[in-house]
Scaffold this motif. Structure first.
Motif, mmCIF file in Angstrom:
data_model
loop_
_atom_site.group_PDB
_atom_site.id
_atom_site.type_symbol
_atom_site.label_atom_id
_atom_site.label_comp_id
_atom_site.label_asym_id
_atom_site.label_seq_id
_atom_site.Cartn_x
_atom_site.Cartn_y
_atom_site.Cartn_z
ATOM 1 N N HIS A 151 0.482 -1.589 -0.457
ATOM 2 C CA HIS A 151 0.059 0.220 -0.335
ATOM 3 C C HIS A 151 1.037 1.617 0.143
ATOM 4 C CE1 HIS A 151 -3.524 -2.343 0.390
ATOM 5 N NE2 HIS A 151 -3.311 -2.968 1.662
ATOM 6 N N LYS A 152 2.269 1.282 0.279
ATOM 7 C CA LYS A 152 2.715 2.116 0.215
ATOM 8 C C LYS A 152 4.142 2.654 -0.592
ATOM 9 C CE LYS A 152 3.591 1.837 5.634
ATOM 10 N NZ LYS A 152 4.238 1.911 6.425
ATOM 11 N N ALA A 153 4.430 1.424 -1.598
ATOM 12 C CA ALA A 153 5.726 1.920 -2.408
ATOM 13 C C ALA A 153 5.851 0.642 -2.980
ATOM 14 C CB ALA A 153 6.379 2.324 -1.692
ATOM 15 N N PHE A 154 5.089 -0.032 -3.163
ATOM 16 C CA PHE A 154 5.700 -1.843 -3.527
ATOM 17 C C PHE A 154 6.584 -2.314 -4.193
ATOM 18 C CE2 PHE A 154 3.610 -5.718 -6.470
ATOM 19 C CZ PHE A 154 4.300 -6.107 -5.532
ATOM 20 N N SER A 155 6.929 -1.746 -5.595
ATOM 21 C CA SER A 155 7.912 -1.518 -6.500
ATOM 22 C C SER A 155 9.242 -0.985 -5.489
ATOM 23 C CB SER A 155 7.649 -0.402 -7.155
ATOM 24 O OG SER A 155 6.262 -1.175 -8.503
ATOM 25 N N ASN A 156 9.675 -0.472 -5.028
ATOM 26 C CA ASN A 156 10.665 -0.405 -4.465
ATOM 27 C C ASN A 156 10.828 -1.349 -3.189
ATOM 28 O OD1 ASN A 156 10.940 2.195 -5.943
ATOM 29 N ND2 ASN A 156 9.843 3.819 -3.843
ATOM 30 N N ALA A 157 9.572 -1.594 -2.522
ATOM 31 C CA ALA A 157 9.790 -2.108 -1.534
ATOM 32 C C ALA A 157 9.698 -3.762 -2.156
ATOM 33 C CB ALA A 157 8.763 -2.819 -0.886
ATOM 34 N N LEU A 158 9.495 -4.415 -3.195
ATOM 35 C CA LEU A 158 10.322 -5.029 -3.598
ATOM 36 C C LEU A 158 12.232 -4.886 -4.723
ATOM 37 C CD1 LEU A 158 7.570 -6.376 -6.635
ATOM 38 C CD2 LEU A 158 7.854 -8.209 -4.693
ATOM 39 N N LEU A 159 12.113 -4.107 -4.783
ATOM 40 C CA LEU A 159 13.337 -4.152 -5.370
ATOM 41 C C LEU A 159 14.244 -3.915 -4.083
ATOM 42 C CD1 LEU A 159 14.563 -2.824 -7.894
ATOM 43 C CD2 LEU A 159 15.239 -0.717 -6.790
ATOM 44 N N GLN A 160 14.365 -2.652 -2.962
ATOM 45 C CA GLN A 160 15.191 -2.874 -1.740
ATOM 46 C C GLN A 160 14.710 -4.465 -1.088
ATOM 47 O OE1 GLN A 160 13.645 -1.041 1.340
ATOM 48 N NE2 GLN A 160 14.599 -1.587 3.069
ATOM 49 N N ALA A 161 13.997 -5.521 -1.155
ATOM 50 C CA ALA A 161 13.864 -6.869 -0.729
ATOM 51 C C ALA A 161 14.935 -7.642 -1.324
ATOM 52 C CB ALA A 161 12.912 -7.464 -0.953
ATOM 53 N N ALA A 162 14.489 -7.356 -2.998
ATOM 54 C CA ALA A 162 15.872 -7.907 -3.950
ATOM 55 C C ALA A 162 17.013 -8.249 -3.790
ATOM 56 C CB ALA A 162 15.056 -7.907 -5.034
ATOM 57 N N ASN A 163 17.499 -6.540 -3.726
ATOM 58 C CA ASN A 163 19.058 -6.262 -3.220
ATOM 59 C C ASN A 163 19.480 -6.424 -2.091
ATOM 60 O OD1 ASN A 163 18.762 -4.597 -5.712
ATOM 61 N ND2 ASN A 163 18.214 -2.900 -4.472
ATOM 62 N N LYS A 164 18.637 -6.970 -1.066
ATOM 63 C CA LYS A 164 18.950 -7.505 0.107
ATOM 64 C C LYS A 164 19.904 -8.608 -0.065
ATOM 65 C CE LYS A 164 17.349 -8.676 5.250
ATOM 66 N NZ LYS A 164 16.523 -7.999 6.093
ATOM 67 N N GLU A 165 18.693 -10.020 -0.484
ATOM 68 C CA GLU A 165 18.382 -10.499 -0.496
ATOM 69 C C GLU A 165 19.934 -11.679 -1.723
ATOM 70 O OE1 GLU A 165 17.245 -13.813 0.513
ATOM 71 O OE2 GLU A 165 16.487 -11.389 2.149
ATOM 72 N N LEU A 166 19.887 -10.185 -2.558
ATOM 73 C CA LEU A 166 21.383 -10.825 -4.086
ATOM 74 C C LEU A 166 22.512 -10.051 -3.167
ATOM 75 C CD1 LEU A 166 19.276 -9.281 -7.080
ATOM 76 C CD2 LEU A 166 19.988 -11.448 -6.949
ATOM 77 N N LYS A 167 22.440 -9.266 -2.385
ATOM 78 C CA LYS A 167 23.543 -8.644 -1.415
ATOM 79 C C LYS A 167 24.176 -9.996 -1.021
ATOM 80 C CE LYS A 167 25.336 -5.805 1.320
ATOM 81 N NZ LYS A 167 25.286 -3.929 2.589
ATOM 82 N N ARG A 168 23.544 -10.889 -0.235
ATOM 83 C CA ARG A 168 23.628 -11.582 0.453
ATOM 84 C C ARG A 168 24.390 -13.001 -0.400
ATOM 85 N NH1 ARG A 168 18.796 -14.612 1.498
ATOM 86 N NH2 ARG A 168 20.398 -16.169 3.496
ATOM 87 N N PHE A 169 23.701 -12.666 -0.971
ATOM 88 C CA PHE A 169 24.176 -14.423 -2.210
ATOM 89 C C PHE A 169 25.895 -13.402 -3.785
ATOM 90 C CE2 PHE A 169 20.214 -16.418 -2.496
ATOM 91 C CZ PHE A 169 20.751 -17.875 -3.156
ATOM 92 N N GLY A 170 26.106 -12.438 -2.952
ATOM 93 C CA GLY A 170 27.316 -11.817 -3.154
ATOM 94 C C GLY A 170 28.276 -11.587 -2.369
ATOM 95 N N ARG A 171 28.249 -11.552 -0.747
ATOM 96 C CA ARG A 171 28.836 -12.234 -0.054
ATOM 97 C C ARG A 171 30.093 -12.890 -0.541
ATOM 98 N NH1 ARG A 171 26.286 -13.312 4.680
ATOM 99 N NH2 ARG A 171 24.724 -11.203 4.184
ATOM 100 N N GLY A 172 31.633 -11.381 -0.421
ATOM 101 C CA GLY A 172 32.757 -12.200 -0.418
ATOM 102 C C GLY A 172 33.353 -12.671 -1.997
ATOM 103 N N LEU A 173 32.122 -12.285 -2.815
ATOM 104 C CA LEU A 173 32.458 -12.409 -3.960
ATOM 105 C C LEU A 173 34.091 -11.240 -4.447
ATOM 106 C CD1 LEU A 173 29.927 -13.656 -6.324
ATOM 107 C CD2 LEU A 173 30.973 -14.923 -5.323
ATOM 108 N N PRO A 174 33.804 -9.959 -3.729
ATOM 109 C CA PRO A 174 34.956 -9.205 -4.582
ATOM 110 C C PRO A 174 36.596 -9.428 -3.767
ATOM 111 C CG PRO A 174 32.884 -7.565 -3.597
ATOM 112 C CD PRO A 174 32.927 -9.299 -3.226
#
Length: 202
Positions: A83-106
């Motif tokens: 009800h607030k910012a659906f697309s932004n919420a999805l993007l924020q949640a996706a980035n949080k999950e993908l950050k977990r998958f990318g941890r250590g790769l640098p």
């Protein structure tokens, strides 16, 4: 093997540190992926979609709340903030999950680049050392220069080996990251279409 390592000169210690860092990341990422695979629950994701399609958002949230699947987590977060910012919420949640998958790769990426450079640096310093010793001795003492050349070659070999060994898991973990990205994108797009359909047909 350790005897050869010691003959590689001082530059071998940074190569060793880089190797240990890469190995630590690889082990941690393997455990992470095993944990993620065990937490997958595609049937829950299908139930979330089914409930959303039927207009039962709260039921979809209840079903998804107990699932640790990274896709389900993203969908549930988006639904809670629809009800607030659906697309932004999805993007924020996706980035949080993908950050977990990318941890250590640098770290692996740095080791892949740094390993050969350290080996090359060892080559240069080994040759400088060899020719420096040669300058004060007769040319009939070949062992004077061969020791420095061996040091240079050993450093180069270990630097390349470190990069090669780090490159294989780096590519594998990157592939898993991209796979997770595509799964999240497909799921969030599907959820957005279902909610759009609900808005058009209240």
């Amino acid at each position: 093997m350790f005897h050869l390592f010691l003959r590689g000169g001082p530059v071998m210690w940074p190569i060793l540190v880089a190797s240990v860092a890469a190995l630590t990341v690889v082990i941690e990422r393997i455990y992470f992926l095993i944990g993620e695979r065990k937490s997958r629950c595609p049937e829950i994701i299908e139930k979330i979609f089914s409930e959303v399609e039927r207009g039962k958002i709260e039921e979809a949230l209840r079903i998804g709340a107990g699932c640790n699947d990274f896709v389900a987590t993203t969908l549930v977060y988006g639904l809670r903030h629809r009800h607030k910012a659906f697309s932004n919420a999805l993007l924020q949640a996706a980035n949080k999950e993908l950050k977990r998958f990318g941890r250590g790769l640098p770290v692996l990426d740095t080791v892949i680049t740094l390993g050969p450079l350290l080996g090359l640096f060892g080559t240069v310093t080994g040759m400088i050392h060899a020719f420096g010793l040669l300058g004060g001795r007769e040319l009939d003492s070949p062992t004077v220069i061969t020791g420095g050349i061996a040091e240079a070659l050993i450093a180069t070999a270990y630097g390349l080996l470190t990069a090669i060994v780090a490159l294989i898991p780096f590519n594998y973990f990157n592939a898993r990251l991209e796979e997770a990205r595509h799964e999240i994108e497909d799921a969030t797009t599907h959820l957005e279409l279902l909610l759009l359909k609900q808005d058009k047909n209240p």
